[in-house]
Design a protein around this motif. Structure first.
Motif, PDB file in Angstrom:
ATOM      1  N   GLU A 239       0.816  -1.221   0.000  1.00 37.13           N
ATOM      2  CA  GLU A 239       0.000   0.000   0.000  1.00 37.13           C
ATOM      3  C   GLU A 239       0.847   1.267   0.000  1.00 37.13           C
ATOM      4  O   GLU A 239       0.302   2.383  -0.012  1.00 37.13           O
ATOM      5  N   GLY A 240       2.171   1.139   0.036  1.00 37.12           N
ATOM      6  CA  GLY A 240       3.036   2.310   0.045  1.00 37.12           C
ATOM      7  C   GLY A 240       3.109   3.004   1.391  1.00 37.12           C
ATOM      8  O   GLY A 240       3.544   4.155   1.473  1.00 37.12           O
ATOM      9  N   GLY A 241       2.713   2.284   2.444  1.00 38.00           N
ATOM     10  CA  GLY A 241       2.781   2.872   3.783  1.00 38.00           C
ATOM     11  C   GLY A 241       4.202   3.057   4.266  1.00 38.00           C
ATOM     12  O   GLY A 241       4.486   3.951   5.067  1.00 38.00           O
ATOM     13  N   ILE A 242       5.112   2.202   3.789  1.00 34.30           N
ATOM     14  CA  ILE A 242       6.539   2.348   4.072  1.00 34.30           C
ATOM     15  C   ILE A 242       7.299   2.172   2.764  1.00 34.30           C
ATOM     16  O   ILE A 242       6.783   1.592   1.800  1.00 34.30           O
ATOM     17  N   ALA A 243       8.537   2.656   2.743  1.00 32.61           N
ATOM     18  CA  ALA A 243       9.295   2.680   1.483  1.00 32.61           C
ATOM     19  C   ALA A 243       9.995   1.371   1.168  1.00 32.61           C
ATOM     20  O   ALA A 243      10.254   1.068  -0.005  1.00 32.61           O
ATOM     21  N   GLY A 244      10.337   0.594   2.192  1.00 33.39           N
ATOM     22  CA  GLY A 244      11.063  -0.638   1.931  1.00 33.39           C
ATOM     23  C   GLY A 244      11.337  -1.391   3.217  1.00 33.39           C
ATOM     24  O   GLY A 244      11.026  -0.917   4.318  1.00 33.39           O
ATOM     25  N   ALA A 245      11.910  -2.589   3.060  1.00 32.43           N
ATOM     26  CA  ALA A 245      12.216  -3.418   4.224  1.00 32.43           C
ATOM     27  C   ALA A 245      13.448  -4.254   3.946  1.00 32.43           C
ATOM     28  O   ALA A 245      13.738  -4.604   2.794  1.00 32.43           O
ATOM     29  N   GLY A 246      14.174  -4.584   5.019  1.00 33.52           N
ATOM     30  CA  GLY A 246      15.313  -5.487   4.949  1.00 33.52           C
ATOM     31  C   GLY A 246      15.134  -6.566   6.000  1.00 33.52           C
ATOM     32  O   GLY A 246      14.992  -6.269   7.183  1.00 33.52           O
ATOM     33  N   LEU A 247      15.092  -7.831   5.573  1.00 33.29           N
ATOM     34  CA  LEU A 247      14.754  -8.925   6.469  1.00 33.29           C
ATOM     35  C   LEU A 247      15.818 -10.014   6.451  1.00 33.29           C
ATOM     36  O   LEU A 247      16.256 -10.440   5.382  1.00 33.29           O
ATOM     37  N   ASP A 248      16.205 -10.459   7.641  1.00 30.17           N
ATOM     38  CA  ASP A 248      17.112 -11.596   7.756  1.00 30.17           C
ATOM     39  C   ASP A 248      16.399 -12.804   8.351  1.00 30.17           C
ATOM     40  O   ASP A 248      16.940 -13.899   8.361  1.00 30.17           O
ATOM     41  N   VAL A 249      15.187 -12.585   8.861  1.00 26.92           N
ATOM     42  CA  VAL A 249      14.407 -13.643   9.516  1.00 26.92           C
ATOM     43  C   VAL A 249      12.956 -13.532   9.065  1.00 26.92           C
ATOM     44  O   VAL A 249      12.502 -12.463   8.634  1.00 26.92           O
ATOM     45  N   TYR A 250      12.211 -14.654   9.217  1.00 31.08           N
ATOM     46  CA  TYR A 250      10.865 -14.733   8.647  1.00 31.08           C
ATOM     47  C   TYR A 250       9.937 -15.475   9.610  1.00 31.08           C
ATOM     48  O   TYR A 250      10.379 -16.327  10.378  1.00 31.08           O
ATOM     49  N   GLU A 251       8.656 -15.152   9.519  1.00 32.67           N
ATOM     50  CA  GLU A 251       7.699 -15.680  10.484  1.00 32.67           C
ATOM     51  C   GLU A 251       7.587 -17.196  10.417  1.00 32.67           C
ATOM     52  O   GLU A 251       7.423 -17.858  11.449  1.00 32.67           O
ATOM     53  N   ARG A 252       7.666 -17.778   9.231  1.00 36.33           N
ATOM     54  CA  ARG A 252       7.573 -19.228   9.078  1.00 36.33           C
ATOM     55  C   ARG A 252       8.844 -19.763   8.402  1.00 36.33           C
ATOM     56  O   ARG A 252       8.787 -20.565   7.485  1.00 36.33           O
ATOM     57  N   GLU A 253       9.952 -19.310   8.877  1.00 35.82           N
ATOM     58  CA  GLU A 253      11.253 -19.651   8.321  1.00 35.82           C
ATOM     59  C   GLU A 253      11.435 -21.166   8.173  1.00 35.82           C
ATOM     60  O   GLU A 253      11.084 -21.900   9.101  1.00 35.82           O
ATOM     61  N   PRO A 254      11.923 -21.663   7.029  1.00 30.70           N
ATOM     62  CA  PRO A 254      12.543 -20.931   5.920  1.00 30.70           C
ATOM     63  C   PRO A 254      11.574 -20.514   4.803  1.00 30.70           C
ATOM     64  O   PRO A 254      12.015 -20.129   3.726  1.00 30.70           O
ATOM     65  N   ILE A 255      10.273 -20.595   5.072  1.00 29.30           N
ATOM     66  CA  ILE A 255       9.301 -20.162   4.058  1.00 29.30           C
ATOM     67  C   ILE A 255       9.290 -18.633   3.998  1.00 29.30           C
ATOM     68  O   ILE A 255       9.111 -17.966   5.020  1.00 29.30           O
ATOM     69  N   VAL A 256       9.472 -18.098   2.804  1.00 27.95           N
ATOM     70  CA  VAL A 256       9.413 -16.653   2.576  1.00 27.95           C
ATOM     71  C   VAL A 256       8.238 -16.399   1.637  1.00 27.95           C
ATOM     72  O   VAL A 256       8.178 -16.971   0.545  1.00 27.95           O
ATOM     73  N   PRO A 257       7.268 -15.573   2.029  1.00 27.18           N
ATOM     74  CA  PRO A 257       6.092 -15.341   1.195  1.00 27.18           C
ATOM     75  C   PRO A 257       6.470 -14.855  -0.205  1.00 27.18           C
ATOM     76  O   PRO A 257       7.377 -14.031  -0.375  1.00 27.18           O
ATOM     77  N   ASP A 258       5.762 -15.364  -1.195  1.00 30.34           N
ATOM     78  CA  ASP A 258       5.998 -14.943  -2.576  1.00 30.34           C
ATOM     79  C   ASP A 258       5.827 -13.438  -2.733  1.00 30.34           C
ATOM     80  O   ASP A 258       6.516 -12.810  -3.541  1.00 30.34           O
ATOM     81  N   ALA A 259       4.899 -12.858  -1.954  1.00 29.92           N
ATOM     82  CA  ALA A 259       4.660 -11.418  -2.043  1.00 29.92           C
ATOM     83  C   ALA A 259       5.917 -10.627  -1.709  1.00 29.92           C
ATOM     84  O   ALA A 259       6.214  -9.606  -2.344  1.00 29.92           O
ATOM     85  N   LEU A 260       6.687 -11.089  -0.717  1.00 26.83           N
ATOM     86  CA  LEU A 260       7.933 -10.411  -0.364  1.00 26.83           C
ATOM     87  C   LEU A 260       8.986 -10.618  -1.440  1.00 26.83           C
ATOM     88  O   LEU A 260       9.707  -9.688  -1.814  1.00 26.83           O
ATOM     89  N   LYS A 261       9.076 -11.826  -1.947  1.00 29.94           N
ATOM     90  CA  LYS A 261      10.076 -12.124  -2.979  1.00 29.94           C
ATOM     91  C   LYS A 261       9.822 -11.336  -4.260  1.00 29.94           C
ATOM     92  O   LYS A 261      10.758 -11.066  -5.026  1.00 29.94           O
ATOM     93  N   ALA A 262       8.583 -10.958  -4.482  1.00 25.66           N
ATOM     94  CA  ALA A 262       8.240 -10.241  -5.711  1.00 25.66           C
ATOM     95  C   ALA A 262       8.527  -8.744  -5.628  1.00 25.66           C
ATOM     96  O   ALA A 262       8.506  -8.050  -6.652  1.00 25.66           O
ATOM     97  N   MET A 263       8.799  -8.234  -4.424  1.00 30.74           N
ATOM     98  CA  MET A 263       8.964  -6.792  -4.246  1.00 30.74           C
ATOM     99  C   MET A 263      10.418  -6.365  -4.439  1.00 30.74           C
ATOM    100  O   MET A 263      11.309  -6.877  -3.775  1.00 30.74           O
ATOM    101  N   GLU A 264      10.645  -5.407  -5.324  1.00 23.24           N
ATOM    102  CA  GLU A 264      12.001  -4.905  -5.555  1.00 23.24           C
ATOM    103  C   GLU A 264      12.520  -4.070  -4.390  1.00 23.24           C
ATOM    104  O   GLU A 264      13.726  -3.911  -4.224  1.00 23.24           O
ATOM    105  N   ASN A 265      11.626  -3.531  -3.571  1.00 25.18           N
ATOM    106  CA  ASN A 265      12.053  -2.658  -2.472  1.00 25.18           C
ATOM    107  C   ASN A 265      12.247  -3.414  -1.163  1.00 25.18           C
ATOM    108  O   ASN A 265      12.264  -2.821  -0.085  1.00 25.18           O
ATOM    109  N   VAL A 266      12.409  -4.726  -1.263  1.00 24.14           N
ATOM    110  CA  VAL A 266      12.645  -5.545  -0.073  1.00 24.14           C
ATOM    111  C   VAL A 266      13.951  -6.318  -0.250  1.00 24.14           C
ATOM    112  O   VAL A 266      14.141  -7.005  -1.249  1.00 24.14           O
TER     113      VAL A 266
END
Length: 318
Positions: free
Chosen positions: A252-279
């Protein structure tokens, strides 16, 4: 000689030290232990050196009252995968490896800050794909990190190490939220709530322990408080963040980007995050340096040695 199970392959130096003191069995498998394997290990070994993913939860200990195991010497500072109260009730000690991980984890936080703010991951993908047309004055403009405000949630060892890097290395202002007052030897401002820190920061970093008390501590309300130009960094534990709320804030553009080293259901990373260039996405690299992993392992072995020598382990958590 006490019999010890090491649940994952370890650096040679760690195994050599462990073998100096114990009869060591090393599990040659990097997948987490299954519940049946954990119950079997409790019955067969005097001590276990487990790590992230080995879910020693209450149900694993239900039949452990007369087990052989007397200590779980966790490899890692975080031990929310171990039900410490249930272990204690069965007379099983738990230790961890704080200190050894501090600087390496702080370094990864800085890596992610720069990657997302300066669009490094996106830029590398552009070059690798052969789509970079060459330099121009308006290409891939990101956020200049120096002189900005960093907000840190959790001002323990790792939070302070991040804050010092930001303040002394990048001239950043530091605001933070911590459950208790925290005297610091550098200029930083403690704010009354997580949302207040989120609203103030150009870059928000979470550095709290995992566990039931901090699950979804960073939620939709926190992301709503952040500026649309702000970036979010998580080097803590994946379930500290409501991942669905993070995805929504990014989409929704509420924040500009994110940097993640850990995930809620690790090692599963949501496709939505993988698709974002600003992450920027890293595979849990927080402590992934040889000398750091060696230090962690040696600390775990020392906890085991001290325990079986009748001493108090240096890093006992229960």
């Amino acid at each position: 000689m006490k019999r010890i199970l090491v649940t994952r392959p370890m650096p040679d130096r760690v195994l050599e030290e462990a073998r100096r003191h114990f009869d060591v069995e090393i599990r040659d498998d990097n997948t987490p232990l299954k519940p049946g394997q954990m119950r079997g290990a409790l019955a067969l070994y005097d001590g276990i050196l487990p790590t992230l993913g080995d879910m020693f939860q209450a149900d694993v200990f239900t039949e452990a009252e007369n087990s052989r195991c007397r200590i779980l010497a966790n490899f890692g500072v975080g031990y929310n995968h171990i039900d410490v109260a249930a272990a204690r009730a069965m007379g099983i000690a738990v230790s961890n490896t704080p200190g050894a991980v501090t600087d390496a984890t702080a370094d990864i936080a800085m890596t992610l800050m720069l990657m997302t703010a300066r669009r490094a991951g996106e830029g590398e993908r552009l070059v690798r794909a052969g789509k970079w047309p060459g330099w121009n004055p308006t290409q891939m403009l990101g956020l200049h990190v120096s002189g900005k405000t960093v907000g840190i949630i959790g001002m323990g060892r790792i939070g302070q190490a991040i804050a010092k890097r930001c303040h002394f290395g990048f001239g950043m202002s530091v605001v933070y939220h911590n459950r208790s007052a925290k005297p610091l030897d550098f200029d930083a401002r403690q704010l009354g709530s997580i949302e207040e820190v989120a609203a103030t920061a150009d870059i928000l970093v979470v550095a709290v322990p995992g566990g039931a008390e901090t699950r979804h501590l960073i939620n939709a309300e926190v992301f709503a408080a952040m500026r649309p130009t702000a970036h979010f960094i998580n080097i803590a534990r994946g379930d500290v963040v409501d991942e669905a709320a993070l995805i929504a804030a990014l989409q929704e553009g509420g924040i500009a980007g994110a940097g993640l080293d850990v995930y809620e259901r690790e090692p599963i990373v949501p496709d939505a995050l993988k698709a974002m260039e600003n992450v920027a996405l890293l595979p849990h690299l927080g402590t992934a340096a040889l000398e750091v992993r060696e230090a962690m392992g040696l600390m775990a072995v020392e906890n085991l040695r001290a325990f079986f020598a009748g001493e108090t382990p240096p890093n006992l958590v229960n």
